[in-house]
Write a protein that holds these residues in place. Structure first.
Motif, PDB file in Angstrom:
ATOM      1  N   PRO A  78      -1.808  -2.903  12.066  1.00  0.00           N
ATOM      2  CA  PRO A  78      -3.208  -2.491  12.148  1.00  0.00           C
ATOM      3  C   PRO A  78      -3.869  -2.110  10.835  1.00  0.00           C
ATOM      4  O   PRO A  78      -5.079  -2.189  10.727  1.00  0.00           O
ATOM      5  CB  PRO A  78      -3.159  -1.282  13.098  1.00  0.00           C
ATOM      6  CG  PRO A  78      -1.759  -0.836  13.096  1.00  0.00           C
ATOM      7  CD  PRO A  78      -0.926  -2.023  12.802  1.00  0.00           C
ATOM      8  N   LEU A  79      -3.080  -1.730   9.828  1.00  0.00           N
ATOM      9  CA  LEU A  79      -3.742  -1.276   8.602  1.00  0.00           C
ATOM     10  C   LEU A  79      -3.775  -2.330   7.508  1.00  0.00           C
ATOM     11  O   LEU A  79      -4.046  -2.029   6.360  1.00  0.00           O
ATOM     12  CB  LEU A  79      -3.048  -0.019   8.062  1.00  0.00           C
ATOM     13  CG  LEU A  79      -3.614   1.293   8.580  1.00  0.00           C
ATOM     14  CD1 LEU A  79      -2.961   2.471   7.900  1.00  0.00           C
ATOM     15  CD2 LEU A  79      -5.118   1.351   8.395  1.00  0.00           C
ATOM     16  N   GLN A  80      -3.503  -3.569   7.870  1.00  0.00           N
ATOM     17  CA  GLN A  80      -3.434  -4.576   6.830  1.00  0.00           C
ATOM     18  C   GLN A  80      -4.821  -4.961   6.326  1.00  0.00           C
ATOM     19  O   GLN A  80      -5.822  -4.829   7.005  1.00  0.00           O
ATOM     20  CB  GLN A  80      -2.691  -5.817   7.360  1.00  0.00           C
ATOM     21  CG  GLN A  80      -2.329  -6.835   6.317  1.00  0.00           C
ATOM     22  CD  GLN A  80      -1.658  -6.246   5.097  1.00  0.00           C
ATOM     23  OE1 GLN A  80      -2.334  -5.757   4.192  1.00  0.00           O
ATOM     24  NE2 GLN A  80      -0.337  -6.265   5.053  1.00  0.00           N
ATOM     25  N   ASN A  81      -4.797  -5.450   5.110  1.00  0.00           N
ATOM     26  CA  ASN A  81      -6.026  -5.851   4.428  1.00  0.00           C
ATOM     27  C   ASN A  81      -6.660  -7.066   5.117  1.00  0.00           C
ATOM     28  O   ASN A  81      -5.978  -8.024   5.461  1.00  0.00           O
ATOM     29  CB  ASN A  81      -5.604  -6.200   2.999  1.00  0.00           C
ATOM     30  CG  ASN A  81      -6.751  -6.555   2.128  1.00  0.00           C
ATOM     31  OD1 ASN A  81      -7.437  -7.521   2.388  1.00  0.00           O
ATOM     32  ND2 ASN A  81      -6.947  -5.761   1.102  1.00  0.00           N
ATOM     33  N   TYR A 140     -11.820  -2.254  14.379  1.00  0.00           N
ATOM     34  CA  TYR A 140     -11.889  -2.606  12.960  1.00  0.00           C
ATOM     35  C   TYR A 140     -13.026  -3.565  12.633  1.00  0.00           C
ATOM     36  O   TYR A 140     -13.577  -3.527  11.538  1.00  0.00           O
ATOM     37  CB  TYR A 140     -10.576  -3.240  12.515  1.00  0.00           C
ATOM     38  CG  TYR A 140      -9.442  -2.261  12.355  1.00  0.00           C
ATOM     39  CD1 TYR A 140      -9.655  -0.985  11.847  1.00  0.00           C
ATOM     40  CD2 TYR A 140      -8.153  -2.614  12.719  1.00  0.00           C
ATOM     41  CE1 TYR A 140      -8.612  -0.086  11.705  1.00  0.00           C
ATOM     42  CE2 TYR A 140      -7.103  -1.716  12.569  1.00  0.00           C
ATOM     43  CZ  TYR A 140      -7.342  -0.457  12.075  1.00  0.00           C
ATOM     44  OH  TYR A 140      -6.323   0.423  11.932  1.00  0.00           O
ATOM     45  N   TRP A 185      -0.818   7.363  16.712  1.00  0.00           N
ATOM     46  CA  TRP A 185      -0.645   6.817  15.373  1.00  0.00           C
ATOM     47  C   TRP A 185       0.562   7.477  14.738  1.00  0.00           C
ATOM     48  O   TRP A 185       0.697   8.695  14.753  1.00  0.00           O
ATOM     49  CB  TRP A 185      -1.913   7.111  14.557  1.00  0.00           C
ATOM     50  CG  TRP A 185      -1.929   6.442  13.228  1.00  0.00           C
ATOM     51  CD1 TRP A 185      -1.646   7.002  12.020  1.00  0.00           C
ATOM     52  CD2 TRP A 185      -2.231   5.078  12.969  1.00  0.00           C
ATOM     53  NE1 TRP A 185      -1.751   6.064  11.031  1.00  0.00           N
ATOM     54  CE2 TRP A 185      -2.105   4.874  11.582  1.00  0.00           C
ATOM     55  CE3 TRP A 185      -2.585   4.005  13.781  1.00  0.00           C
ATOM     56  CZ2 TRP A 185      -2.326   3.636  10.988  1.00  0.00           C
ATOM     57  CZ3 TRP A 185      -2.809   2.775  13.185  1.00  0.00           C
ATOM     58  CH2 TRP A 185      -2.687   2.605  11.806  1.00  0.00           C
ATOM     59  N   ASP A 227     -11.145  -1.321   3.980  1.00  0.00           N
ATOM     60  CA  ASP A 227     -11.502  -2.232   5.059  1.00  0.00           C
ATOM     61  C   ASP A 227     -10.913  -1.860   6.421  1.00  0.00           C
ATOM     62  O   ASP A 227     -11.585  -1.954   7.416  1.00  0.00           O
ATOM     63  CB  ASP A 227     -11.111  -3.676   4.713  1.00  0.00           C
ATOM     64  CG  ASP A 227      -9.858  -3.744   3.888  1.00  0.00           C
ATOM     65  OD1 ASP A 227      -9.112  -2.770   3.917  1.00  0.00           O
ATOM     66  OD2 ASP A 227      -9.649  -4.770   3.241  1.00  0.00           O
ATOM     67  N   ARG A 228      -9.639  -1.435   6.486  1.00  0.00           N
ATOM     68  CA  ARG A 228      -9.073  -1.152   7.805  1.00  0.00           C
ATOM     69  C   ARG A 228      -9.223   0.333   8.095  1.00  0.00           C
ATOM     70  O   ARG A 228      -8.285   1.100   8.070  1.00  0.00           O
ATOM     71  CB  ARG A 228      -7.597  -1.550   7.849  1.00  0.00           C
ATOM     72  CG  ARG A 228      -7.303  -2.894   7.264  1.00  0.00           C
ATOM     73  CD  ARG A 228      -8.023  -4.019   7.934  1.00  0.00           C
ATOM     74  NE  ARG A 228      -7.499  -4.285   9.270  1.00  0.00           N
ATOM     75  CZ  ARG A 228      -8.053  -5.137  10.099  1.00  0.00           C
ATOM     76  NH1 ARG A 228      -9.150  -5.775   9.772  1.00  0.00           N
ATOM     77  NH2 ARG A 228      -7.531  -5.346  11.278  1.00  0.00           N
ATOM     78  N   ARG A 267       0.823  -1.220   0.000  1.00  0.00           N
ATOM     79  CA  ARG A 267       0.000   0.000   0.000  1.00  0.00           C
ATOM     80  C   ARG A 267       0.855   1.266   0.000  1.00  0.00           C
ATOM     81  O   ARG A 267       0.332   2.353  -0.193  1.00  0.00           O
ATOM     82  CB  ARG A 267      -0.941  -0.015   1.201  1.00  0.00           C
ATOM     83  CG  ARG A 267      -0.243  -0.015   2.519  1.00  0.00           C
ATOM     84  CD  ARG A 267      -1.170  -0.310   3.674  1.00  0.00           C
ATOM     85  NE  ARG A 267      -0.432  -0.590   4.876  1.00  0.00           N
ATOM     86  CZ  ARG A 267       0.068   0.326   5.679  1.00  0.00           C
ATOM     87  NH1 ARG A 267      -0.125   1.591   5.412  1.00  0.00           N
ATOM     88  NH2 ARG A 267       0.736  -0.014   6.750  1.00  0.00           N
TER      89      ARG A 267
END
Lengths: 575, 322
Positions: free
Chosen positions: B43-46, A438, A450, A469-470, A157
């Motif tokens: 935490p931001l993983q798919n 989440y 963060w 999604d997240r 990403r």
């Protein structure tokens, strides 16, 4: 009875003698069996400072957490990145001044092909630690591996809008884009943190562990990097030892022979080691201890604005009993929090109160937000009246257990009580907190911090808001267990929005895409301003403050360069 | 009941204990929120990747299948590979490399505890309600009350920072490399870990000694003109120490638990520190193996104590261990 005791008297003595002998033998046995692991990291942790007998200059750096992964395509944590950045070189470097600089390439490229590609030309004479030359084939392999969805690279990403690569000549690799993306080089500073040799990651069948987690480089990157230091060993829970790369391409660095990362999770132990001289440098310092370090004449300290933001996530999803689905309630909370008091109480005055998402003194922050009074109890009370809650309301705030966040939560609880908002604090273990945020709609607000690695406002506007999604705020999501991703959650698109948008999030994503595409800085700024203002107007999340980065080092150490997003340990010297 | 039958009976009881503990640990990890895939991937993983990783780790299988797969491997000594502590490294290797340190620390702490606790307990009993007894009791109370991690930090600040001993801030050196430095680096951790055990042993020894010294055979020995020193050391102490042996034996297992905090404070790369890391990173393979290992140590320490106790006290054998 007495005769019985006498009868056993001699036996017990014999027994005790035997026990003593066996204890000694078993201890010797234990020591003999553990040869392989026990001694491996000894000289590192046992070493008391700089030089050993052969005049090797060793810099001891204490870190709070164990690294995860030494494959630059797989690490997503700052601990691995801090060590890994010495083993590998970034393709595009991020300097301590938050500027771009060429890393493994000759220059930071401009877009080509009508903005649909970037060409990266490798420096001449680059070598891996194993002595092999770095080729464009290695470069292509390193990028393609990350882009390949089968490999589940967590940093995929960080290389968005890149559809593939092609070799232009024997030193140049082209990254082809799906859309114009003017800030790609900034993203690559944390998306391409190393070039590895073609095939060095191994095939999926050879790997230990699942994809997306492990490759052949995960625990042993020996010979794989190009960076200023070569990997020597990693002893879990103990240390990571690196040695100087004698053939490093950059003149004059590194200046120490070895860097020994000491893994010390306990704050007091880490600081005691620094004070005693066993540790030379650490960047993991609790705010409460920083002042006392400043008073120590044998220790130097440094502080710069950090890239970690204290943030209150809000659940926008309409769910039974969730007061945060009401925009007026969210705004009341937003105007009711005094960031300056939090900085004073929790961070001892170090940090920056936020005026929206981005740094308040930046030219990329909306001028309107810069002028805005963020802590305003009257405004908060008016919002409560609009929400139909003139006397306030109650919400639950999730907080990570055992951290400064709990103290911060108590300060917020006290601040909001002044306008009638009752905060119920629930502490959870960090991963349990994110699991709830989440994967459920069963929460109201979550206080967290963060860290974003890239100093570009469009990166921050994307992370945590755009992915399907997240998402931090249940603004939308694709989880099959939750309601439709565009169920009525969050605010609508602005009234003046041009186009047909089903939801405010839809508008946000499309508008951000425009900002990322344009190369016109002024146009980009105007879009960015609008997005920042939208986040604050609708209180999508409450950005409270940036805490500062802290570091301390012994007075024998010099030339450590601190930066908000990247610090540089490569030029460090030690007397 | 013969000693052999007694031991056999106790050995057979180990099987259900280990089974029960392993099921309980497996179940607790199964229901714990925030599993290893989410921790591993950040935490931001798919979500899709998280599910893939869960599947590859076998976490999507039913509980009993997961348990069976793990237990059938564990029985033959295969405890799997680490998921998150050091990915791909066999768990057995991770444990083996830390055994020496943790056992050395536990045994030395136990030795210190015995060397302090037993004499202090005897002196307290012999000098009951006199200054020596009060001093001994205050010491014991302090030892029990002071948390070992706090004591550890204080010791580091005093010896490591104030006096600047290079062994005063923790760390570990293998005895094969430098036996003297090895012992130096363990002085403070052993004190931090051993003082609480010493306090327990002191209290137990004192109370047993007081009870024993009121026995008829002690009065008889004194009446026979045997010297007070001989009565105390030969007749009273030997019998009073029988229950103390139980406390010492069981204490070995307890020291492994105490080592978790001590190793963290003194930055010792032992089993305790590994345990903490594994829990924080949800490394189920390492957690299960460590719990199983510590359970085994506890169980065998208990068994050894029971056998020893039966050996020292025939009444135990005669009534079948009841």
């Amino acid at each position: 009875m007495a005769s019985n005791i006498t009868e056993y008297d001699i036996d017990r003595r014999q027994f005790l003698a035997l026990t003593g002998a066996l204890s000694g033998a078993s201890l010797a046995g234990c020591t003999g069996n553990s040869d392989s692991g026990g001694g491996s990291g000894t000289d590192s942790t046992g070493s008391s400072g700089g030089g050993s007998s052969d005049e090797t200059v060793r810099l001891n750096v204490a870190i709070a957490s164990e690294p995860w992964n030494f494959d630059p395509a797989l690490w997503a944590d700052t601990g691995s990145s801090a060590i890994g950045s010495l083993i590998y070189d970034e393709v595009i470097e991020l300097t301590p001044d938050s500027e771009l600089a060429p890393g493994l390439v000759k220059e930071v490229p401009k877009p080509t092909n009508d903005g649909m590609a970037f060409d990266y030309e490798l420096r001449d004479g680059l070598q891996f630690h194993n002595g092999d030359e770095v080729t464009v084939e290695d470069f292509k392999y390193s990028v393609d591996w990350i882009l390949n969805p089968d490999n589940n690279s967590p940093i995929r990403r960080r290389i968005p809008n890149v559809e593939g690569t092609e070799i232009v000549d024997d030193r140049t690799l082209r990254l082809n884009l799906t859309t114009q993306f003017s800030t790609l080089n900034w993203w690559l500073t944390r998306g391409l943190e190393g070039i590895v040799q073609k095939g060095s990651r191994g095939s999926a069948s050879e790997r230990e562990g699942p994809t997306g987690i492990a490759t052949n480089l995960t625990t042993d990157p020996s010979g794989a990097g190009t960076g200023p230091f070569e990997f020597v060993e990693w002893n879990t829970n103990e240390n990571v030892l690196l040695k100087k790369n004698e053939n490093y391409w950059k003149e004059g660095i590194p200046k120490v022979d070895e860097i020994n990362f000491q893994i010390m999770p306990e704050d007091s132990t880490r600081l005691a080691n620094l004070r005693s001289g066993t540790t030379d440098l650490t960047t993991s310092i609790p705010d409460k201890d920083f002042e006392s370090l400043k008073g120590d004449p044998s220790i130097k300290t440094g502080t710069v604005p950090g890239n970690t933001t204290e943030v209150l996530y809000l659940n926008l999803m309409e769910a039974e009993g969730n007061p945060m689905s009401n925009v007026n309630n969210r705004r009341a909370v937003q105007w009711g929090i005094d960031a300056e008091e939090i900085l004073d109480e929790i961070f001892y005055g170090r940090g920056v109160a936020q005026q929206g998402l981005w740094y308040p003194d930046s030219e990329w922050t909306s001028p309107k937000l810069k002028e805005m009074k963020m802590y305003d109890q009257e405004k908060a009370r008016r919002e409560l009246e609009k929400a139909g809650n003139p006397d306030g309301f109650t919400f639950e705030m999730l907080i990570t257990k055992g951290s400064h966040l709990k103290d911060q939560g108590v300060v917020i609880q006290n601040q909001l009580s002044k306008i009638g908002i009752d905060v119920e604090i629930t502490t959870l273990e960090k991963s349990a907190l994110f699991d709830q945020v989440y994967n459920t709609t069963d929460w109201h607000a979550a206080l967290e911090n963060w860290t974003n690695a890239v100093p570009v406002v469009t990166y921050w506007l994307s992370t945590g808001f755009v992915p399907n999604d997240r998402n931090h705020n249940n603004w939308h999501h694709a989880s099959p267990d939750l309601p439709d991703r565009y169920a009525p959650s969050g605010p609508p698109a602005p009234e003046d929005a041009e186009g047909d948008f089903s939801n405010g999030h839809d508008w946000y994503v499309q508008t951000l895409k425009k900002a990322q595409q344009t190369a016109d800085e002024q146009e980009q700024k105007e879009i960015v301003y609008r997005l920042q203002e939208y986040l604050v107007e609708n209180a999508i999340q409450i950005d409270i403050a940036y805490s500062s980065r802290l570091a301390a080092w012994s007075d024998s150490v010099s030339d450590y360069q601190m930066g908000s997003f990247a610090s540089d340990i490569r030029p460090v010297t030690k007397d | 009941m013969s000693t052999a039958r007694f031991i056999l009976k106790r050995l057979m009881l180990i099987v259900p204990v280990l089974f029960g503990v392993s099921v309980a640990v497996f179940g607790l990890l199964h229901i714990a929120p925030g599993g290893p895939a989410a921790v591993l991937l950040g935490p931001l993983q798919n979500e899709q990747i998280i599910q893939e990783v869960r599947s590859q780790l076998g976490l999507d299988k039913p509980f009993y299948v997961q348990y069976w797969l793990w237990a059938s491997s564990a029985i033959v000594g295969d405890l799997g590979t680490s998921w998150t502590v050091q990915q791909g490294t066999p768990v057995v290797d991770l444990i083996k490399s830390r055994l020496l340190l943790t056992f050395e620390l536990a045994l030395l702490a136990q030795l210190l505890a015995v060397l302090i606790g037993i004499p202090a307990g005897i002196i307290g009993a012999v000098r009951q309600n006199k200054p020596a007894d009060h001093l001994s009791r205050i010491g014991a109370l302090s030892g029990i009350s002071i948390p070992n991690f706090w004591l550890g930090i204080v010791l580091i600040m005093v010896f490591g920072v104030t006096f600047n001993f290079d062994w005063g801030t923790g760390g570990w050196i293998s005895p094969f490399e430098d036996p003297v430095a090895n012992l130096q680096h363990l002085i403070l951790p052993v004190i931090a870990l051993g003082t609480a055990r010493a306090a327990i042993i002191q209290r137990m020894t004192r109370s047993e000694m007081l009870e024993t010294m009121n026995q008829d055979y002690i009065r008889t020995a004194r009446a026979m003109g045997i010297s007070e020193r001989e009565v105390i050391l030969k007749d009273a102490t030997k019998n009073a120490l029988i229950p103390v042996v139980t406390v010492i034996g069981i204490g070995i297992g307890g020291l492994l638990n105490g080592a978790v905090l001590t190793e963290t404070v003194f930055n010792l790369p032992g089993l305790g520190k590994l345990f903490i890391t594994a829990i924080a990173r949800r490394d189920f393979e390492v957690i299960r193996a460590l719990v199983l290992f510590i359970t085994c140590v506890f169980v065998f320490a208990n068994l050894s104590v029971d056998v020893l106790y039966a050996y020292l006290n025939p009444k135990i054998r005669e009534d079948g261990g009841n």
